[in-house]
Design a protein around this motif. Sequence first.
Motif, PDB file in Angstrom:
ATOM      1  N   VAL A  82       0.857  -1.184   0.000  1.00  0.00           N
ATOM      2  CA  VAL A  82       0.000   0.000   0.000  1.00  0.00           C
ATOM      3  C   VAL A  82       0.895   1.236   0.000  1.00  0.00           C
ATOM      4  O   VAL A  82       1.822   1.350   0.798  1.00  0.00           O
ATOM      5  CB  VAL A  82      -0.933   0.012   1.237  1.00  0.00           C
ATOM      6  CG1 VAL A  82      -1.779   1.259   1.252  1.00  0.00           C
ATOM      7  CG2 VAL A  82      -1.800  -1.223   1.262  1.00  0.00           C
ATOM      8  N   MET A  93      -3.059   0.448  -3.677  1.00  0.00           N
ATOM      9  CA  MET A  93      -2.275  -0.784  -3.717  1.00  0.00           C
ATOM     10  C   MET A  93      -1.492  -0.835  -5.028  1.00  0.00           C
ATOM     11  O   MET A  93      -2.040  -0.600  -6.100  1.00  0.00           O
ATOM     12  CB  MET A  93      -3.215  -1.987  -3.623  1.00  0.00           C
ATOM     13  CG  MET A  93      -2.542  -3.310  -3.491  1.00  0.00           C
ATOM     14  SD  MET A  93      -1.806  -3.609  -1.890  1.00  0.00           S
ATOM     15  CE  MET A  93      -3.226  -3.747  -0.859  1.00  0.00           C
ATOM     16  N   ILE A 142      -8.675  -2.738   0.187  1.00  0.00           N
ATOM     17  CA  ILE A 142      -7.331  -2.202   0.435  1.00  0.00           C
ATOM     18  C   ILE A 142      -7.089  -2.073   1.932  1.00  0.00           C
ATOM     19  O   ILE A 142      -6.032  -2.468   2.441  1.00  0.00           O
ATOM     20  CB  ILE A 142      -7.135  -0.842  -0.271  1.00  0.00           C
ATOM     21  CG1 ILE A 142      -7.117  -1.047  -1.780  1.00  0.00           C
ATOM     22  CG2 ILE A 142      -5.840  -0.176   0.185  1.00  0.00           C
ATOM     23  CD1 ILE A 142      -7.091   0.231  -2.585  1.00  0.00           C
ATOM     24  N   ALA A 167      -4.316  -4.055   4.007  1.00  0.00           N
ATOM     25  CA  ALA A 167      -3.307  -3.256   4.699  1.00  0.00           C
ATOM     26  C   ALA A 167      -3.232  -3.664   6.168  1.00  0.00           C
ATOM     27  O   ALA A 167      -2.143  -3.768   6.740  1.00  0.00           O
ATOM     28  CB  ALA A 167      -3.623  -1.775   4.568  1.00  0.00           C
TER      29      ALA A 167
END
Length: 154
Positions: A53, A58, A91, A95
């Motif tokens: 990230v 990403m 995402i 993450a």
Amino acid sequence: MNKTYDKPLAQNRKASHDYHIEDTIEAGIELKGTEIKSIRRGSANLKDAYARVYKGEMYVYNMHIAPYEEGNRHNHDPLRSRKLLLKRKEIDKLAGQIQETGYSLIPLKLYIKNGFCKVLLGVGRGKKKYDKREDLKRKQMKRDVDRALKDRMK
């Protein structure tokens, strides 16, 4: 006409040897110019690739896509970072998973689905040396058993 390929165009075979893959997710990938032609030709390599990230988005790094031979002077850089197309929730979830110590995000396969290039990402924890040896022993024992059963059936 949209084509769907069952067979991956590029595969990271080393990933299952180096990581315990715990979760997978499919992501689109942003490509430029002649990259898709080169991928369809089978000129992509995921061997040392990883995802991370960066500024809330990403990206995949170290994914090698060879320049398209019939392309012009505007060919792409083979090792450039490429943006992955994921939703914000996905995402954030990934993450959070890779923030934990020892976890990495590894591209496992590159394939075409409904005319679009997709990447299968795996969340994996790195294996220790003894884990790799255990896997090799297990694989060898399974191979020996299969060979013995095959000989027995003849």
